[in-house]
Write a protein that holds these residues in place. Structure first.
Motif, PDB file in Angstrom:
ATOM      1  N   ARG A 100       0.835  -1.210   0.000  1.00  0.00           N
ATOM      2  CA  ARG A 100       0.000   0.000   0.000  1.00  0.00           C
ATOM      3  C   ARG A 100       0.866   1.256   0.000  1.00  0.00           C
ATOM      4  NH1 ARG A 100      -1.160   3.405   3.742  1.00  0.00           N
ATOM      5  NH2 ARG A 100      -0.586   2.041   5.457  1.00  0.00           N
ATOM      6  N   LEU A 101       1.897   1.286   0.838  1.00  0.00           N
ATOM      7  CA  LEU A 101       2.788   2.447   0.870  1.00  0.00           C
ATOM      8  C   LEU A 101       3.465   2.665  -0.479  1.00  0.00           C
ATOM      9  CD1 LEU A 101       4.588   2.190   4.328  1.00  0.00           C
ATOM     10  CD2 LEU A 101       2.851   3.839   3.632  1.00  0.00           C
ATOM     11  N   MET A 102       3.936   1.585  -1.080  1.00  0.00           N
ATOM     12  CA  MET A 102       4.611   1.723  -2.366  1.00  0.00           C
ATOM     13  C   MET A 102       3.630   2.183  -3.442  1.00  0.00           C
ATOM     14  SD  MET A 102       6.940  -0.921  -4.588  1.00  0.00           S
ATOM     15  CE  MET A 102       5.613  -2.054  -4.922  1.00  0.00           C
ATOM     16  N   ASP A 103       2.416   1.609  -3.450  1.00  0.00           N
ATOM     17  CA  ASP A 103       1.413   1.987  -4.448  1.00  0.00           C
ATOM     18  C   ASP A 103       1.024   3.460  -4.331  1.00  0.00           C
ATOM     19  OD1 ASP A 103       1.351  -0.550  -5.516  1.00  0.00           O
ATOM     20  OD2 ASP A 103      -0.528  -1.125  -4.546  1.00  0.00           O
ATOM     21  N   GLU A 104       0.945   3.965  -3.109  1.00  0.00           N
ATOM     22  CA  GLU A 104       0.533   5.350  -2.885  1.00  0.00           C
ATOM     23  C   GLU A 104       1.621   6.359  -3.234  1.00  0.00           C
ATOM     24  OE1 GLU A 104      -0.663   5.385   1.205  1.00  0.00           O
ATOM     25  OE2 GLU A 104      -2.577   4.393   0.789  1.00  0.00           O
ATOM     26  N   GLY A 105       2.867   5.948  -3.148  1.00  0.00           N
ATOM     27  CA  GLY A 105       3.978   6.861  -3.395  1.00  0.00           C
ATOM     28  C   GLY A 105       4.348   6.945  -4.865  1.00  0.00           C
ATOM     29  N   GLY A 106       5.026   8.023  -5.200  1.00  0.00           N
ATOM     30  CA  GLY A 106       5.445   8.225  -6.576  1.00  0.00           C
ATOM     31  C   GLY A 106       6.829   7.692  -6.878  1.00  0.00           C
ATOM     32  N   ALA A 107       7.638   7.479  -5.834  1.00  0.00           N
ATOM     33  CA  ALA A 107       9.013   7.019  -6.046  1.00  0.00           C
ATOM     34  C   ALA A 107       9.553   6.416  -4.749  1.00  0.00           C
ATOM     35  CB  ALA A 107       9.905   8.175  -6.486  1.00  0.00           C
ATOM     36  N   MET A 108      10.614   5.651  -4.903  1.00  0.00           N
ATOM     37  CA  MET A 108      11.340   5.079  -3.770  1.00  0.00           C
ATOM     38  C   MET A 108      12.660   5.838  -3.636  1.00  0.00           C
ATOM     39  SD  MET A 108       9.203   2.601  -3.177  1.00  0.00           S
ATOM     40  CE  MET A 108      10.022   1.565  -1.988  1.00  0.00           C
ATOM     41  N   LEU A 109      13.162   5.959  -2.410  1.00  0.00           N
ATOM     42  CA  LEU A 109      14.461   6.579  -2.158  1.00  0.00           C
ATOM     43  C   LEU A 109      15.240   5.683  -1.214  1.00  0.00           C
ATOM     44  CD1 LEU A 109      16.477   8.951  -2.348  1.00  0.00           C
ATOM     45  CD2 LEU A 109      15.247   9.999  -0.406  1.00  0.00           C
ATOM     46  N   TRP A 110      16.441   5.307  -1.652  1.00  0.00           N
ATOM     47  CA  TRP A 110      17.289   4.419  -0.868  1.00  0.00           C
ATOM     48  C   TRP A 110      18.720   4.925  -0.851  1.00  0.00           C
ATOM     49  CZ3 TRP A 110      15.367   0.125  -4.537  1.00  0.00           C
ATOM     50  CH2 TRP A 110      14.111  -0.342  -4.129  1.00  0.00           C
ATOM     51  N   GLY A 111      19.454   4.466   0.131  1.00  0.00           N
ATOM     52  CA  GLY A 111      20.900   4.583   0.115  1.00  0.00           C
ATOM     53  C   GLY A 111      21.454   3.425  -0.694  1.00  0.00           C
ATOM     54  N   ARG A 112      22.740   3.485  -0.982  1.00  0.00           N
ATOM     55  CA  ARG A 112      23.374   2.459  -1.818  1.00  0.00           C
ATOM     56  C   ARG A 112      23.242   1.057  -1.245  1.00  0.00           C
ATOM     57  NH1 ARG A 112      27.717  -0.314  -1.169  1.00  0.00           N
ATOM     58  NH2 ARG A 112      28.459   1.069   0.473  1.00  0.00           N
ATOM     59  N   ILE A 113      23.432   0.896   0.048  1.00  0.00           N
ATOM     60  CA  ILE A 113      23.398  -0.442   0.647  1.00  0.00           C
ATOM     61  C   ILE A 113      22.014  -1.064   0.491  1.00  0.00           C
ATOM     62  CG2 ILE A 113      23.582  -1.713   2.828  1.00  0.00           C
ATOM     63  CD1 ILE A 113      25.826   0.316   3.585  1.00  0.00           C
ATOM     64  N   THR A 114      20.976  -0.306   0.768  1.00  0.00           N
ATOM     65  CA  THR A 114      19.620  -0.817   0.604  1.00  0.00           C
ATOM     66  C   THR A 114      19.341  -1.115  -0.866  1.00  0.00           C
ATOM     67  OG1 THR A 114      18.859   0.383   2.546  1.00  0.00           O
ATOM     68  CG2 THR A 114      17.168  -0.355   0.998  1.00  0.00           C
ATOM     69  N   TYR A 115      19.754  -0.204  -1.746  1.00  0.00           N
ATOM     70  CA  TYR A 115      19.574  -0.437  -3.181  1.00  0.00           C
ATOM     71  C   TYR A 115      20.220  -1.762  -3.594  1.00  0.00           C
ATOM     72  CZ  TYR A 115      20.175  -0.120  -8.214  1.00  0.00           C
ATOM     73  OH  TYR A 115      20.170  -0.400  -9.559  1.00  0.00           O
ATOM     74  N   GLU A 116      21.452  -1.981  -3.179  1.00  0.00           N
ATOM     75  CA  GLU A 116      22.158  -3.201  -3.573  1.00  0.00           C
ATOM     76  C   GLU A 116      21.502  -4.447  -3.006  1.00  0.00           C
ATOM     77  OE1 GLU A 116      26.243  -2.335  -2.570  1.00  0.00           O
ATOM     78  OE2 GLU A 116      26.529  -1.190  -4.431  1.00  0.00           O
TER      79      GLU A 116
END
Length: 145
Positions: free
Chosen positions: A33-49
């Motif tokens: 639900r949170l992801m569907d409601e948001g327009g984008a994701m924001l992560w640091g490099r470690i989480t992204y990887e």
């Protein structure tokens, strides 16, 4: 301007290790639900990887997963993903973008350009963004341990 929302799993005793929470349908539905409601994701490099090492393969069907998990992976694959890093600038996963400006300017620019809001999912990055007073909302999913 969209809101920057920091959301994370946390146990009652303060542990934020993603392997320590309860990965049930309710948890999955909350973050979907949170992801569907948001327009984008924001992560640091470690989480992204960490995310990049698993979810694209699930979205492609290369990894066995229940239909709801595969659906989530496909949505995540399509969602714009922004990454803050001081050591890496190339992020090849679909719809991934490097935040090139200094942290305050880059994240504010992202918020301004994303009316549906930005979902932040990295603890270390959240600490820095909190210091810069850029987080608008906090959503914690608390698990017993």
């Amino acid at each position: 301007m969209g809101l920057l929302t920091f959301s994370i799993n946390v146990t009652l005793d303060g542990c934020v290790d993603h392997k320590e929470g309860i990965a049930d349908d309710e948890t999955h539905a909350f973050f979907t639900r949170l992801m569907d409601e948001g327009g984008a994701m924001l992560w640091g490099r470690i989480t992204y990887e960490m995310m990049e090492s698993y979810w694209p393969a699930v979205a492609r069907g290369d990894v066995e997963a229940p239909p709801a998990i595969r659906e989530w992976a496909v949505k995540l694959d399509a969602k714009p993903k922004y990454v803050v890093s001081s050591t890496r600038t190339d992020f090849p996963w679909a719809n991934s973008h490097y935040v090139a400006d200094d942290l305050r300017t880059g994240v504010q620019r992202l918020k301004d350009a994303t009316p549906a809001g930005v979902l932040l999912g990295s603890g270390k990055l959240a600490t820095e963004l909190d210091r810069l007073d850029l987080i608008d909302e906090y959503q914690f999913l608390v698990h017993p341990r």
